[in-house]
Design a protein around this motif. Structure first.
Motif, PDB file in Angstrom:
ATOM      1  N   SER A  18       0.874  -1.167   0.000  1.00 50.89           N
ATOM      2  CA  SER A  18       0.000   0.000   0.000  1.00 50.89           C
ATOM      3  C   SER A  18       0.912   1.218   0.000  1.00 50.89           C
ATOM      4  CB  SER A  18      -0.903  -0.006   1.236  1.00 50.89           C
ATOM      5  OG  SER A  18      -1.705  -1.150   1.258  1.00 50.89           O
ATOM      6  N   LYS A  19       1.303   1.634  -1.167  1.00 47.52           N
ATOM      7  CA  LYS A  19       2.341   2.653  -1.303  1.00 47.52           C
ATOM      8  C   LYS A  19       1.734   4.034  -1.427  1.00 47.52           C
ATOM      9  CE  LYS A  19       6.111   3.729  -4.524  1.00 47.52           C
ATOM     10  NZ  LYS A  19       6.838   3.188  -5.694  1.00 47.52           N
ATOM     11  N   LEU A  20       2.190   4.947  -0.609  1.00 50.63           N
ATOM     12  CA  LEU A  20       1.670   6.307  -0.584  1.00 50.63           C
ATOM     13  C   LEU A  20       2.601   7.270  -1.298  1.00 50.63           C
ATOM     14  CD1 LEU A  20       0.522   6.431   3.146  1.00 50.63           C
ATOM     15  CD2 LEU A  20      -0.985   6.537   1.161  1.00 50.63           C
ATOM     16  N   THR A  21       2.006   8.169  -2.076  1.00 46.05           N
ATOM     17  CA  THR A  21       2.727   9.300  -2.650  1.00 46.05           C
ATOM     18  C   THR A  21       2.141  10.562  -2.041  1.00 46.05           C
ATOM     19  OG1 THR A  21       3.125   8.126  -4.731  1.00 46.05           O
ATOM     20  CG2 THR A  21       3.320  10.537  -4.756  1.00 46.05           C
ATOM     21  N   PHE A  22       3.014  11.353  -1.426  1.00 44.67           N
ATOM     22  CA  PHE A  22       2.564  12.517  -0.672  1.00 44.67           C
ATOM     23  C   PHE A  22       2.764  13.808  -1.452  1.00 44.67           C
ATOM     24  CE2 PHE A  22       1.746  10.971   3.614  1.00 44.67           C
ATOM     25  CZ  PHE A  22       2.381   9.742   3.626  1.00 44.67           C
ATOM     26  N   GLY A  23       1.923  14.793  -1.129  1.00 43.19           N
ATOM     27  CA  GLY A  23       2.203  16.150  -1.538  1.00 43.19           C
ATOM     28  C   GLY A  23       3.264  16.753  -0.632  1.00 43.19           C
ATOM     29  N   THR A  24       3.656  17.970  -0.941  1.00 43.07           N
ATOM     30  CA  THR A  24       4.731  18.605  -0.184  1.00 43.07           C
ATOM     31  C   THR A  24       4.250  19.244   1.111  1.00 43.07           C
ATOM     32  OG1 THR A  24       4.445  20.532  -1.597  1.00 43.07           O
ATOM     33  CG2 THR A  24       6.241  19.032  -2.145  1.00 43.07           C
ATOM     34  N   GLY A  25       2.940  19.214   1.344  1.00 40.62           N
ATOM     35  CA  GLY A  25       2.428  19.670   2.619  1.00 40.62           C
ATOM     36  C   GLY A  25       1.990  21.127   2.622  1.00 40.62           C
ATOM     37  N   THR A  26       1.048  21.426   3.514  1.00 35.22           N
ATOM     38  CA  THR A  26       0.612  22.793   3.777  1.00 35.22           C
ATOM     39  C   THR A  26       0.729  23.034   5.276  1.00 35.22           C
ATOM     40  OG1 THR A  26      -0.969  22.826   1.935  1.00 35.22           O
ATOM     41  CG2 THR A  26      -1.306  24.433   3.715  1.00 35.22           C
ATOM     42  N   GLY A  86       2.180  -7.527  15.094  1.00 36.14           N
ATOM     43  CA  GLY A  86       1.220  -8.159  14.204  1.00 36.14           C
ATOM     44  C   GLY A  86       1.156  -7.548  12.822  1.00 36.14           C
ATOM     45  N   HIS A  87       1.812  -6.418  12.636  1.00 34.55           N
ATOM     46  CA  HIS A  87       1.837  -5.798  11.305  1.00 34.55           C
ATOM     47  C   HIS A  87       2.930  -6.445  10.463  1.00 34.55           C
ATOM     48  CE1 HIS A  87      -0.352  -1.722  12.104  1.00 34.55           C
ATOM     49  NE2 HIS A  87      -1.076  -2.767  12.427  1.00 34.55           N
ATOM     50  N   THR A  88       2.517  -6.973   9.308  1.00 35.16           N
ATOM     51  CA  THR A  88       3.486  -7.662   8.465  1.00 35.16           C
ATOM     52  C   THR A  88       4.137  -6.749   7.441  1.00 35.16           C
ATOM     53  OG1 THR A  88       1.798  -8.335   6.856  1.00 35.16           O
ATOM     54  CG2 THR A  88       2.201  -9.816   8.723  1.00 35.16           C
ATOM     55  N   ALA A  89       3.520  -5.624   7.172  1.00 36.50           N
ATOM     56  CA  ALA A  89       4.070  -4.680   6.189  1.00 36.50           C
ATOM     57  C   ALA A  89       4.748  -3.528   6.906  1.00 36.50           C
ATOM     58  CB  ALA A  89       2.976  -4.161   5.272  1.00 36.50           C
ATOM     59  N   LEU A  90       5.893  -3.123   6.369  1.00 34.51           N
ATOM     60  CA  LEU A  90       6.668  -2.040   6.971  1.00 34.51           C
ATOM     61  C   LEU A  90       7.218  -1.164   5.857  1.00 34.51           C
ATOM     62  CD1 LEU A  90       9.097  -2.308   9.961  1.00 34.51           C
ATOM     63  CD2 LEU A  90       9.821  -1.094   7.890  1.00 34.51           C
ATOM     64  N   TYR A  91       7.164   0.132   6.064  1.00 33.42           N
ATOM     65  CA  TYR A  91       7.550   1.101   5.041  1.00 33.42           C
ATOM     66  C   TYR A  91       8.551   2.087   5.635  1.00 33.42           C
ATOM     67  CZ  TYR A  91       3.097  -0.487   3.069  1.00 33.42           C
ATOM     68  OH  TYR A  91       2.061  -1.259   2.588  1.00 33.42           O
ATOM     69  N   TRP A  92       9.484   2.524   4.826  1.00 36.25           N
ATOM     70  CA  TRP A  92      10.371   3.634   5.181  1.00 36.25           C
ATOM     71  C   TRP A  92      10.122   4.782   4.194  1.00 36.25           C
ATOM     72  CZ3 TRP A  92      13.461   4.232   9.333  1.00 36.25           C
ATOM     73  CH2 TRP A  92      13.855   3.096  10.052  1.00 36.25           C
ATOM     74  N   GLY A 104      11.754  20.798   1.170  1.00 37.49           N
ATOM     75  CA  GLY A 104      11.593  21.005  -0.257  1.00 37.49           C
ATOM     76  C   GLY A 104      11.267  19.770  -1.056  1.00 37.49           C
ATOM     77  N   GLN A 105      11.404  18.592  -0.451  1.00 34.27           N
ATOM     78  CA  GLN A 105      11.134  17.342  -1.167  1.00 34.27           C
ATOM     79  C   GLN A 105       9.883  16.642  -0.659  1.00 34.27           C
ATOM     80  OE1 GLN A 105      12.940  16.187  -3.804  1.00 34.27           O
ATOM     81  NE2 GLN A 105      14.066  18.099  -3.650  1.00 34.27           N
ATOM     82  N   GLY A 106       9.367  17.093   0.452  1.00 38.61           N
ATOM     83  CA  GLY A 106       8.204  16.416   0.998  1.00 38.61           C
ATOM     84  C   GLY A 106       8.565  15.025   1.468  1.00 38.61           C
ATOM     85  N   LEU A 107       7.591  14.161   1.466  1.00 36.63           N
ATOM     86  CA  LEU A 107       7.751  12.778   1.933  1.00 36.63           C
ATOM     87  C   LEU A 107       7.975  11.870   0.734  1.00 36.63           C
ATOM     88  CD1 LEU A 107       4.978  13.034   4.501  1.00 36.63           C
ATOM     89  CD2 LEU A 107       6.996  11.707   5.014  1.00 36.63           C
ATOM     90  N   GLU A 108       9.102  11.152   0.762  1.00 37.19           N
ATOM     91  CA  GLU A 108       9.424  10.254  -0.337  1.00 37.19           C
ATOM     92  C   GLU A 108       9.441   8.819   0.162  1.00 37.19           C
ATOM     93  OE1 GLU A 108      13.027  11.967  -2.671  1.00 37.19           O
ATOM     94  OE2 GLU A 108      13.279  12.505  -0.560  1.00 37.19           O
ATOM     95  N   PHE A 109       8.832   7.938  -0.601  1.00 41.13           N
ATOM     96  CA  PHE A 109       8.883   6.514  -0.314  1.00 41.13           C
ATOM     97  C   PHE A 109      10.293   5.990  -0.571  1.00 41.13           C
ATOM     98  CE2 PHE A 109       7.615   2.160  -0.243  1.00 41.13           C
ATOM     99  CZ  PHE A 109       8.287   1.540  -1.277  1.00 41.13           C
ATOM    100  N   LEU A 110      10.787   5.173   0.343  1.00 37.90           N
ATOM    101  CA  LEU A 110      12.113   4.582   0.180  1.00 37.90           C
ATOM    102  C   LEU A 110      12.029   3.092  -0.140  1.00 37.90           C
ATOM    103  CD1 LEU A 110      14.104   6.255   3.106  1.00 37.90           C
ATOM    104  CD2 LEU A 110      14.045   6.917   0.696  1.00 37.90           C
ATOM    105  N   ILE A 111      11.387   2.327   0.768  1.00 36.96           N
ATOM    106  CA  ILE A 111      11.383   0.876   0.641  1.00 36.96           C
ATOM    107  C   ILE A 111      10.210   0.315   1.399  1.00 36.96           C
ATOM    108  CG2 ILE A 111      12.887   0.577   2.648  1.00 36.96           C
ATOM    109  CD1 ILE A 111      14.220  -1.782   1.140  1.00 36.96           C
ATOM    110  N   SER A 134      12.272   0.591  -4.757  1.00 37.40           N
ATOM    111  CA  SER A 134      12.404   1.571  -5.842  1.00 37.40           C
ATOM    112  C   SER A 134      12.748   2.967  -5.369  1.00 37.40           C
ATOM    113  CB  SER A 134      11.113   1.608  -6.660  1.00 37.40           C
ATOM    114  OG  SER A 134      10.019   2.018  -5.846  1.00 37.40           O
ATOM    115  N   GLY A 135      12.482   3.267  -4.111  1.00 37.80           N
ATOM    116  CA  GLY A 135      12.713   4.619  -3.636  1.00 37.80           C
ATOM    117  C   GLY A 135      14.082   4.861  -3.025  1.00 37.80           C
ATOM    118  N   LEU A 136      14.870   3.816  -2.854  1.00 39.12           N
ATOM    119  CA  LEU A 136      16.199   4.016  -2.267  1.00 39.12           C
ATOM    120  C   LEU A 136      17.024   4.897  -3.206  1.00 39.12           C
ATOM    121  CD1 LEU A 136      17.024   0.464  -0.862  1.00 39.12           C
ATOM    122  CD2 LEU A 136      16.221   2.475   0.381  1.00 39.12           C
TER     123      LEU A 136
END
Lengths: 115, 116
Positions: A101-109, B28-34, B40-47, B58-60
């Motif tokens: 369940s992959k999230l893509t975020f905006g840069t925030g407000t 109990g959570h089997t999925a984990l995200y970084w 200036g970059q906001g939140l980026e998916f890593l792995i 793909s995000g590393l």
């Protein structure tokens, strides 16, 4: 690939005033849409989510958001802002693939509330 | 119950050093995200991990970044030969890991990494 745009970097409102935070998304299929809030030093907290059905979604803390497919928007609203709502707000679009369940975020407000 | 925890909360390191960031997901959570949150970059998916395997790396941003997860629980994100552009807040999230359905991600408070 999906993307999210939050056009307002910073918004200031008076306590008691109404609030609308804008979010536009780009996604090829029916989107999963989310609003998260991040208070200083805190992790992200989910405010509300849209998967399907009723386009007006109610969330926690008195927030709501409306999904408008024709405008590719998912704006967050609150009728009367409280000082404790000062925080950073992130809109996100989700892509589901298998168990991911992959999230893509905006840069925030960043919301500032004046008393 | 306990939420997602991350350690350390803050890390200051010198350029060129290696760092390890730790994430304890909700039991109990089997999925984990970084994710990485930088100015200036906001939140980026890593792995993303499902159990101990990482189907999506793909995000590393470079081969200096690696992550592992052991016992289907704790995960560590390792950054080798840190650079100043690695300075950011590193967020971990976990979810139930349900196939075919969206499941909500719960986020930890993050580790703020500063590379001098």
């Amino acid at each position: 690939a999906q993307s999210v745009t939050q056009p307002d970097i910073h918004i200031t409102v008076s306590e008691g005033a109404s609030l609308e935070l804008r979010c536009n998304y780009s996604y090829g299929a029916t989107p999963y849409l989310f609003w998260y809030v991040q208070s200083p030093g805190q992790g992200l907290q989910l405010l509300l989510k849209y998967f399907s059905g009723d386009t007006l979604v109610q969330g926690i803390k008195g927030f709501e958001a409306e999904f408008k497919r024709s405008q590719s928007s998912f704006n967050l609203r609150k009728p009367s802002v409280h000082w404790s709502d000062a925080a950073e707000y992130f809109c996100a679009v989700g892509a589901k693939g298998g168990t991911a369940s992959k999230l893509t975020f905006g840069t925030g407000t960043r919301l500032q509330v004046t008393l | 119950g306990a939420g997602v925890s991350q350690s350390p909360s803050n890390k200051v390191t010198e350029k060129g050093k290696d760092v390890e960031l730790r994430c304890d997901p909700i039991s109990g959570h089997t999925a984990l995200y970084w994710y990485r949150q930088s100015l200036g970059q906001g939140l980026e998916f890593l792995i993303y991990f499902q159990g101990n395997s990482a189907p999506d790396k793909s995000g590393l941003p470079s081969d200096r970044f690696s992550a592992e997860r052991t016992g289907g629980s704790v995960s560590t994100l390792t950054i080798q030969r840190t650079q100043q552009e690695d300075s950011a807040v590193y967020l971990c999230a976990s979810s139930l890991g349900l196939a075919g359905l969206w499941d909500t991600q719960y986020f930890g408070p993050g580790t703020r990494l500063t590379v001098l």
